[in-house]
Write a protein that holds these residues in place. Structure first.
Motif, PDB file in Angstrom:
ATOM      1  N   ARG A  31       0.788  -1.176   0.143  1.00 36.44           N
ATOM      2  CA  ARG A  31       0.085  -0.081  -0.010  1.00 36.44           C
ATOM      3  C   ARG A  31       0.851   1.368   0.072  1.00 36.44           C
ATOM      4  NH1 ARG A  31      -3.565  -2.950   3.492  1.00 36.44           N
ATOM      5  NH2 ARG A  31      -2.194  -2.146   5.620  1.00 36.44           N
ATOM      6  N   ARG A  32       1.930   1.320   0.870  1.00 35.19           N
ATOM      7  CA  ARG A  32       2.801   2.394   1.050  1.00 35.19           C
ATOM      8  C   ARG A  32       3.503   2.614  -0.484  1.00 35.19           C
ATOM      9  NH1 ARG A  32       4.755   5.598   4.859  1.00 35.19           N
ATOM     10  NH2 ARG A  32       5.698   7.491   4.088  1.00 35.19           N
ATOM     11  N   LEU A  33       3.945   1.778  -1.022  1.00 39.95           N
ATOM     12  CA  LEU A  33       4.641   1.827  -2.125  1.00 39.95           C
ATOM     13  C   LEU A  33       3.783   2.430  -3.473  1.00 39.95           C
ATOM     14  CD1 LEU A  33       7.069  -1.073  -2.584  1.00 39.95           C
ATOM     15  CD2 LEU A  33       7.698   1.046  -1.860  1.00 39.95           C
ATOM     16  N   THR A  34       2.415   1.904  -3.295  1.00 41.70           N
ATOM     17  CA  THR A  34       1.433   2.091  -4.306  1.00 41.70           C
ATOM     18  C   THR A  34       0.969   3.606  -4.109  1.00 41.70           C
ATOM     19  OG1 THR A  34       0.493  -0.115  -4.456  1.00 41.70           O
ATOM     20  CG2 THR A  34      -0.994   1.725  -5.224  1.00 41.70           C
ATOM     21  N   ARG A  35       0.793   3.949  -3.047  1.00 39.50           N
ATOM     22  CA  ARG A  35       0.604   5.432  -2.618  1.00 39.50           C
ATOM     23  C   ARG A  35       1.895   6.416  -3.212  1.00 39.50           C
ATOM     24  NH1 ARG A  35      -0.287   6.691   3.354  1.00 39.50           N
ATOM     25  NH2 ARG A  35       1.938   7.182   3.353  1.00 39.50           N
ATOM     26  N   ALA A  36       3.037   6.036  -3.133  1.00 33.32           N
ATOM     27  CA  ALA A  36       3.890   6.681  -3.065  1.00 33.32           C
ATOM     28  C   ALA A  36       4.433   6.885  -4.670  1.00 33.32           C
ATOM     29  CB  ALA A  36       5.562   6.230  -2.437  1.00 33.32           C
ATOM     30  N   GLY A  37       4.165   5.843  -5.410  1.00 31.81           N
ATOM     31  CA  GLY A  37       4.550   5.571  -6.972  1.00 31.81           C
ATOM     32  C   GLY A  37       3.671   5.228  -7.764  1.00 31.81           C
ATOM     33  N   GLY A  38       2.373   4.974  -7.252  1.00 33.05           N
ATOM     34  CA  GLY A  38       1.302   4.475  -8.510  1.00 33.05           C
ATOM     35  C   GLY A  38       1.066   5.338  -9.339  1.00 33.05           C
ATOM     36  N   GLU A  39       0.914   6.603  -9.170  1.00 34.67           N
ATOM     37  CA  GLU A  39       0.204   7.689 -10.022  1.00 34.67           C
ATOM     38  C   GLU A  39       1.460   7.852 -11.056  1.00 34.67           C
ATOM     39  OE1 GLU A  39      -1.039  11.125  -8.058  1.00 34.67           O
ATOM     40  OE2 GLU A  39      -2.831  10.174  -7.416  1.00 34.67           O
ATOM     41  N   GLU A  40       2.724   7.322 -10.690  1.00 33.36           N
ATOM     42  CA  GLU A  40       3.922   7.716 -11.924  1.00 33.36           C
ATOM     43  C   GLU A  40       4.324   6.364 -12.503  1.00 33.36           C
ATOM     44  OE1 GLU A  40       7.220  10.104 -10.208  1.00 33.36           O
ATOM     45  OE2 GLU A  40       6.105  10.130  -8.525  1.00 33.36           O
ATOM     46  N   GLY A  41       3.282   5.200 -12.474  1.00 26.88           N
ATOM     47  CA  GLY A  41       3.527   4.175 -12.934  1.00 26.88           C
ATOM     48  C   GLY A  41       4.286   3.153 -12.547  1.00 26.88           C
ATOM     49  N   LEU A  42       4.325   3.345 -10.973  1.00 23.25           N
ATOM     50  CA  LEU A  42       5.058   2.094 -10.234  1.00 23.25           C
ATOM     51  C   LEU A  42       3.880   0.819 -10.158  1.00 23.25           C
ATOM     52  CD1 LEU A  42       7.445   0.835  -8.686  1.00 23.25           C
ATOM     53  CD2 LEU A  42       6.354   2.116  -6.621  1.00 23.25           C
TER      54      LEU A  42
END
Length: 235
Positions: free
Chosen positions: A38-49
Motif C-alpha cells: 500500500r505504501r509503495l502504491t501510494r508513493a509511486g502508483g500515479e507515476e507508473g509504479l
C-alpha cells in the motif's frame, strides 16, 4: 473510468518464510506484505509504479535448492514480459531478502531492498553468499539491532563485502527493534518508499539515504534510522 498510467517500473515484494517446507506459502506470509504494498502504491502508483507480491511455489528455502531464488528470477522475467524494459526493485524480508540479494543479477533488476535478511549460520560465516551480482545495483539493507531470528551482524558483514565492489550499498540499523520491526514500522515503510522512488522513478533520496550511500564503512553501513523519519516527506 480513465486508464491508469503506463507502467514505468516494478516493485516485487518477496515474503519471508522458514528454512524448509515444500507446501504452498501461507496467506499470512503474503498478508504481511500488504502495508508495504500500500505504501509503495501510494508513493509511486500515479507515476507508473506497479507493485506485486510474489507467491512462492514452496514456503521454505530448502537448502541448496534455494527455491525462492528461482521464483524471483521467474517473476523478474514475467515483469519484463508483461511491461517491457522497465527497472525492477526486489524488496524482500527475511528469507525473501536473501532471495532478493541472490537474484539481483537479473538484467532487469535496478535495486534491492533487503529487510532483516536471513543469512543462516554457519554458512553465512564459513561460505557466505556471493555479492558480485549486486554490482551496478542500488542496495539498501535494513535490520533491527535486537533481531533474535536473523543476526544483524551477518547482514553487516554482507554489506561490508558488497560495499567493496559497489559504492551504491548502504545499511540502516533500527535500534532496539526486533525482526518484524514493529516498533518503527512507520519509519521503515517511509524509508522503503523513499528508496524505491529514488531507485526506480528518479526522485532525489532523503538526506539520510544520501548520507548513508556517501559515507564509508562502517558509518554508511550502520546508519541509524531516526525516530520520525519520513514525517516531512510528501510520499
Amino acid at each position: 473510468m480513465p486508464p491508469g498510467p503506463t507502467v514505468q517500473a516494478v516493485a516485487l515484494l518477496l515474503p519471508g518464510g522458514p528454512a524448509a517446507g515444500v507446501r504452498r506459502p501461507s496467506y499470512r506470509a503474503l498478508a504481511a506484505q500488504r502495508p508495504l504494498a500500500r505504501r509503495l502504491t501510494r508513493a509511486g502508483g500515479e507515476e507508473g509504479l506497479a507493485v506485486h507480491v510474489l507467491r512462492y511455489r514452496h514456503r521454505g528455502w530448502n537448502g541448496s535448492a534455494a527455491d525462492p531464488v528461482g521464483d524471483v528470477l521467474w517473476a523478474a522475467d514475467e515483469a519484463v514480459r508483461r511491461y517491457g524494459d522497465v527497472p525492477v526493485c526486489l524488496a524482500g524480508q527475511g528469507m525473501g531478502a536473501r532471495a532478493a540479494l541472490l537474484a539481483a543479477g537479473h538484467p532487469a533488476v535496478a535495486s534491492v531492498l533487503a529487510v532483516a535478511p536471513w543469512l543462516p549460520e554457519p554458512d553465512a560465516v564459513l561460505t557466505p553468499d556471493p555479492v558480485r551480482q549486486l554490482a551496478g545495483r542500488r542496495v539498501l539493507i535494513v535490520h533491527g539491532t535486537n533481531d533474535e531470528r536473523t543476526d544483524p551482524d551477518l547482514s553487516y558483514r554482507l554489506a561490508e563485502r558488497a560495499k567493496k565492489l559497489n559504492r551504491d550499498v548502504c545499511r540502516f540499523e533500527v535500534h532496539s527493534d526486533g525482526h518484524a520491526l514493529h516498533q518503527h514500522r512507520t519509519e521503515v515503510l517511509a524509508l522503503a518508499a523513499d528508496f524505491v522512488r529514488g531507485s526506480l522513478l528518479g526522485h532525489p533520496y532523503a538526506r539520510p539515504v544520501v548520507d548513508a550511500f556517501a559515507a564509508p564503512p562502517p558509518l554508511g553501513l550502520r546508519m541509524p534510522l531516526a525516530s520520525g523519519f519520513g514525517e516531512s516527506l510528501r510520499h
